[in-house]
Design a protein around this motif. Sequence first.
Motif: not given
Length: 324
Positions: A28-46
């Motif tokens: 949710a945070e990654a989606l929100e930052l992208a919606r606000l215009g940021a380029g995002v590095v989505v990190n997860d160990f999965g």
Amino acid sequence: MAQPQPQPLPLEGRSAIVTGAGRGLGRAEALELARLGAGVVVNDFGQPGRDGTGEASAAPAEEVAAEIRAAGGRAVAHLGDVADFAQARALVQLAVESYGKLDILVNNAGILRDRMVFSMSEDDWDSVIRVHLKGHFNTTHFAAAHWRARSKEAGGPVYGRIVNTSSEAFLAGSAGQPNYAAAKGGIVGLTTSTALALAKYGVTANAICPRARTRMTEDVFASVPAYQGGAEPGEGLDALSPEHVSPLVGYLASPAAAQVNGQLLVVHGGMVAVAERPRIAAKFDTAKDVFTFEELDGLLTPYYAQRPPNETFGAAEVLGLKHG
């Protein structure tokens, strides 16, 4: 008549890392930052297990990154364990390589190994402290070094935002989570220290205590209805949806929050509470050169006798939480 020019997005031209962003709050945070215009590095160990077990998979991070790109945003995926020093370095390097710099770090990755303190194994303790506390330190270390170097090159402050994830388990205590509560308390200490150290470089560091229904908390909030107010079950936004938390992260990551530094905020279900630093509730001075047992007994025993029997050091009463 000339058409009004669209206003730039709050995070336009900025870049961000969100750890643990393959699911739940991080997503949710990654989606929100992208919606606000940021380029995002989505990190997860999965890893499939919320206890940090299972084979690592790039799929969760890649799916969120693809979701951002499909909506017109910018995102790259990173499969990595933030508690590994070298992998945390590579994560920050990926942000710099992808977007030219790093502006925002949101630390969210974590696991659970719940046990009572008398049942907890050494590995249960070490694993949770490692992922939460060491993981927050590792990424903060490399992000801070990046901002310090940029500031020296620029000859003045740069733009930097850190949003760390603590928990109400630290504020109010959690009987079955001594490792988690300790890690989350440590994150607050790390945040305030970082805020003081990096302020001169133009960087802010704040912590949030989010309450949300995610894979990690599905047991804790199993009995909480997934709807608000008078809405019927299944209607409207879940009161514990991560989407109640992500706007605050977006705000703290933005230029609007330039004066917000070293703060702890509780957020959930349409509510944000600003927590104060611990304050002295009472003070006692010895009548002699040094306290004796008898004098302390005469002062402290009556004081605690008149306080509520289950009152803790934390903010449970203020936030309307129940002691567990």
